[in-house]
Design a protein around this motif. Structure first.
Motif, PDB file in Angstrom:
ATOM      1  N   THR A  92      31.655 -41.493 128.243  1.00  0.00           N
ATOM      2  CA  THR A  92      32.162 -41.875 126.863  1.00  0.00           C
ATOM      3  C   THR A  92      33.200 -43.175 127.217  1.00  0.00           C
ATOM      4  OG1 THR A  92      32.465 -39.600 126.439  1.00  0.00           O
ATOM      5  CG2 THR A  92      33.790 -40.802 125.332  1.00  0.00           C
ATOM      6  N   LEU A  93      33.137 -44.097 126.257  1.00  0.00           N
ATOM      7  CA  LEU A  93      33.874 -45.152 126.269  1.00  0.00           C
ATOM      8  C   LEU A  93      35.020 -45.161 124.919  1.00  0.00           C
ATOM      9  CD1 LEU A  93      34.603 -48.440 126.896  1.00  0.00           C
ATOM     10  CD2 LEU A  93      32.877 -48.904 125.398  1.00  0.00           C
ATOM     11  N   GLN A  94      36.343 -45.232 125.332  1.00  0.00           N
ATOM     12  CA  GLN A  94      37.283 -44.906 124.244  1.00  0.00           C
ATOM     13  C   GLN A  94      37.413 -46.290 123.446  1.00  0.00           C
ATOM     14  OE1 GLN A  94      37.845 -41.786 123.746  1.00  0.00           O
ATOM     15  NE2 GLN A  94      40.020 -41.743 124.111  1.00  0.00           N
ATOM     16  N   LEU A  95      37.237 -46.250 121.914  1.00  0.00           N
ATOM     17  CA  LEU A  95      37.398 -47.472 121.406  1.00  0.00           C
ATOM     18  C   LEU A  95      38.918 -47.319 120.760  1.00  0.00           C
ATOM     19  CD1 LEU A  95      34.231 -47.513 119.297  1.00  0.00           C
ATOM     20  CD2 LEU A  95      35.030 -48.700 121.534  1.00  0.00           C
ATOM     21  N   SER A  96      39.518 -46.245 120.558  1.00  0.00           N
ATOM     22  CA  SER A  96      40.627 -45.854 120.012  1.00  0.00           C
ATOM     23  C   SER A  96      41.120 -44.453 119.822  1.00  0.00           C
ATOM     24  CB  SER A  96      40.644 -46.284 118.417  1.00  0.00           C
ATOM     25  OG  SER A  96      40.091 -45.232 117.531  1.00  0.00           O
ATOM     26  N   PRO A  97      41.987 -43.986 119.771  1.00  0.00           N
ATOM     27  CA  PRO A  97      42.496 -42.545 119.782  1.00  0.00           C
ATOM     28  C   PRO A  97      41.553 -41.808 118.607  1.00  0.00           C
ATOM     29  CG  PRO A  97      44.739 -43.707 119.619  1.00  0.00           C
ATOM     30  CD  PRO A  97      43.481 -44.503 119.494  1.00  0.00           C
ATOM     31  N   ARG A  98      41.093 -42.214 117.784  1.00  0.00           N
ATOM     32  CA  ARG A  98      39.986 -41.513 116.869  1.00  0.00           C
ATOM     33  C   ARG A  98      38.616 -41.702 117.096  1.00  0.00           C
ATOM     34  NH1 ARG A  98      42.754 -38.007 113.962  1.00  0.00           N
ATOM     35  NH2 ARG A  98      44.541 -38.701 112.564  1.00  0.00           N
ATOM     36  N   PHE A  99      38.214 -42.800 117.667  1.00  0.00           N
ATOM     37  CA  PHE A  99      36.747 -43.197 117.828  1.00  0.00           C
ATOM     38  C   PHE A  99      36.417 -43.240 119.296  1.00  0.00           C
ATOM     39  CE2 PHE A  99      37.402 -44.041 113.499  1.00  0.00           C
ATOM     40  CZ  PHE A  99      36.255 -43.564 112.620  1.00  0.00           C
ATOM     41  N   SER A 100      35.275 -42.970 119.482  1.00  0.00           N
ATOM     42  CA  SER A 100      34.638 -43.272 120.895  1.00  0.00           C
ATOM     43  C   SER A 100      33.344 -43.358 120.797  1.00  0.00           C
ATOM     44  CB  SER A 100      35.184 -42.275 121.861  1.00  0.00           C
ATOM     45  OG  SER A 100      34.732 -40.847 121.317  1.00  0.00           O
ATOM     46  N   LEU A 101      32.671 -43.948 121.812  1.00  0.00           N
ATOM     47  CA  LEU A 101      31.193 -44.168 121.717  1.00  0.00           C
ATOM     48  C   LEU A 101      30.739 -43.297 123.162  1.00  0.00           C
ATOM     49  CD1 LEU A 101      30.110 -47.635 121.513  1.00  0.00           C
ATOM     50  CD2 LEU A 101      30.060 -45.915 119.869  1.00  0.00           C
ATOM     51  N   GLN A 144      25.833 -41.911 120.677  1.00  0.00           N
ATOM     52  CA  GLN A 144      26.820 -41.219 119.672  1.00  0.00           C
ATOM     53  C   GLN A 144      27.745 -41.798 119.510  1.00  0.00           C
ATOM     54  OE1 GLN A 144      26.720 -37.683 121.969  1.00  0.00           O
ATOM     55  NE2 GLN A 144      24.789 -37.078 121.315  1.00  0.00           N
ATOM     56  N   VAL A 145      28.663 -41.792 117.964  1.00  0.00           N
ATOM     57  CA  VAL A 145      29.865 -42.059 118.131  1.00  0.00           C
ATOM     58  C   VAL A 145      30.537 -40.867 117.701  1.00  0.00           C
ATOM     59  CG1 VAL A 145      31.198 -43.329 116.088  1.00  0.00           C
ATOM     60  CG2 VAL A 145      29.166 -44.248 116.726  1.00  0.00           C
ATOM     61  N   LYS A 146      31.716 -40.642 118.238  1.00  0.00           N
ATOM     62  CA  LYS A 146      32.620 -39.548 117.931  1.00  0.00           C
ATOM     63  C   LYS A 146      33.682 -40.054 117.199  1.00  0.00           C
ATOM     64  CE  LYS A 146      33.623 -36.936 121.565  1.00  0.00           C
ATOM     65  NZ  LYS A 146      34.304 -36.584 122.463  1.00  0.00           N
ATOM     66  N   PHE A 147      34.225 -38.885 116.080  1.00  0.00           N
ATOM     67  CA  PHE A 147      35.411 -38.924 115.528  1.00  0.00           C
ATOM     68  C   PHE A 147      36.314 -37.968 115.943  1.00  0.00           C
ATOM     69  CE2 PHE A 147      37.966 -37.977 111.799  1.00  0.00           C
ATOM     70  CZ  PHE A 147      38.533 -39.164 111.551  1.00  0.00           C
ATOM     71  N   ASN A 148      37.398 -38.173 116.485  1.00  0.00           N
ATOM     72  CA  ASN A 148      38.328 -37.240 117.172  1.00  0.00           C
ATOM     73  C   ASN A 148      39.389 -36.832 115.808  1.00  0.00           C
ATOM     74  OD1 ASN A 148      37.001 -37.325 119.533  1.00  0.00           O
ATOM     75  ND2 ASN A 148      38.080 -39.143 119.905  1.00  0.00           N
ATOM     76  N   SER A 149      39.771 -35.557 115.866  1.00  0.00           N
ATOM     77  CA  SER A 149      41.054 -35.375 115.050  1.00  0.00           C
ATOM     78  C   SER A 149      42.400 -35.226 115.921  1.00  0.00           C
ATOM     79  CB  SER A 149      40.942 -33.639 114.767  1.00  0.00           C
ATOM     80  OG  SER A 149      41.108 -32.968 115.899  1.00  0.00           O
ATOM     81  N   ASP A 150      43.420 -35.134 115.352  1.00  0.00           N
ATOM     82  CA  ASP A 150      44.608 -35.075 116.162  1.00  0.00           C
ATOM     83  C   ASP A 150      44.642 -34.053 117.084  1.00  0.00           C
ATOM     84  OD1 ASP A 150      45.662 -37.058 114.689  1.00  0.00           O
ATOM     85  OD2 ASP A 150      46.474 -35.662 113.142  1.00  0.00           O
ATOM     86  N   ARG A 151      45.010 -34.176 118.140  1.00  0.00           N
ATOM     87  CA  ARG A 151      45.212 -33.177 119.400  1.00  0.00           C
ATOM     88  C   ARG A 151      46.403 -32.229 119.029  1.00  0.00           C
ATOM     89  NH1 ARG A 151      45.464 -34.502 126.139  1.00  0.00           N
ATOM     90  NH2 ARG A 151      46.031 -32.390 126.507  1.00  0.00           N
ATOM     91  N   ILE A 152      45.979 -30.962 119.022  1.00  0.00           N
ATOM     92  CA  ILE A 152      47.033 -29.841 119.038  1.00  0.00           C
ATOM     93  C   ILE A 152      47.178 -29.118 120.360  1.00  0.00           C
ATOM     94  CG2 ILE A 152      47.722 -27.960 117.730  1.00  0.00           C
ATOM     95  CD1 ILE A 152      45.825 -28.825 115.288  1.00  0.00           C
ATOM     96  N   GLY A 153      48.259 -29.713 121.039  1.00  0.00           N
ATOM     97  CA  GLY A 153      48.156 -28.975 122.360  1.00  0.00           C
ATOM     98  C   GLY A 153      47.292 -29.367 123.221  1.00  0.00           C
TER      99      GLY A 153
END
Length: 248
Positions: A92-101, A144-153
């Motif tokens: 996994t390559l982090q592009l931003s807190p929201r998106f990663s490859l 793949q492209v991942k779209f991450n939500s906010d982290r809750i705990g």
């Protein structure tokens, strides 16, 4: 004709996978989202790696050839579905807190496809109903492209979508003396989409994931001289995959 047993099996696996997926996620969420946050700086890492293990239910979506109705040997062809397992690596390559490859090369073992043929005039070594199994061992390369939500705990959900290239090591497209085979091409391209949950433990991230994968290529190597092949036109892969991913 459609293989209703295969379709029902395929849908049943999909529903069971979704139920298990939701149950694991809810149980884990209740236990870990409220605890002290593990590895709070994980999203600042530029890249990380992991392993995946998956179970899939796969089938082939057929299109009949225009000459099917003129055929006097085969009355019907019904596709079936089966299950297989896959082992893979994850990068996994982090592009931003929201998106990663993410890249997830896998070896998919099992998951053989099969067809049920009803014959009008079976030969001396055939039955009125013949089952033809197509063995399959696939090396898959999803991007793949991942779209991450906010982290809750210690919990986070994500959506993913991407493309894939599959190479079937058991391809029969070049086979000779293949009267009893439906020939499949070696290469396949497709798209996939899914949803998953990240659970952050102290030393590892545990991620159950459910995705649907559809092939875009026609993987049927049609031979007009083979009765089991000439009644079919296009064959496209379909797969529902439940995965467990462990990342550092």
């Amino acid at each position: 004709m459609l293989d209703f047993k295969g379709v029902v099996s395929y849908i049943y696996f999909s529903r069971v996978s979704i139920i298990i997926f939701i149950m694991i996620s809810l149980i884990s969420l209740s236990g870990y989202s409220q605890r002290e946050e593990n590895r709070p700086n994980h999203d600042n890492w530029p890249y990380y790696f992991g392993l995946s293990i998956s179970y899939n239910s796969s089938t082939l979506h057929p299109s009949k050839h225009p000459t099917f109705l003129q055929n006097d040997s085969v009355l019907s062809v019904e596709p079936g579905s089966s299950g297989g397992i896959a082992l893979g690596l994850v990068g996994t390559l982090q592009l931003s807190p929201r998106f990663s490859l993410r890249v997830n090369p896998q070896l998919i073992i099992g998951g053989a496809k099969y067809f049920t043929y009803s014959l009008k005039y079976p030969s001396f070594d055939e039955k009125a109903t013949e089952y033809k199994t197509l063995p399959s061992t696939i090396v898959s390369f999803p991007f793949q492209v991942k779209f991450n939500s906010d982290r809750i705990g210690n919990f986070r959900t994500y959506l993913m979508a991407g493309v894939k290239y599959d190479m079937d090591l058991a391809s029969t497209s070049q086979a000779r003396n293949a009267e009893n085979l439906v020939k499949l091409n070696r290469n396949d391209f497709g798209i996939e989409a899914g949803v998953g949950f990240n659970f952050f433990f102290r030393f590892v991230t545990f991620s159950p994931e459910l995705k649907i994968s559809n092939g875009l290529s026609n993987i049927h190597s049609r031979d007009p001289y083979l009765k089991y092949s000439n009644v079919l036109d296009k064959l496209q892969s379909r797969m529902v995959v439940f995965s467990i991913i462990l990342e550092d």
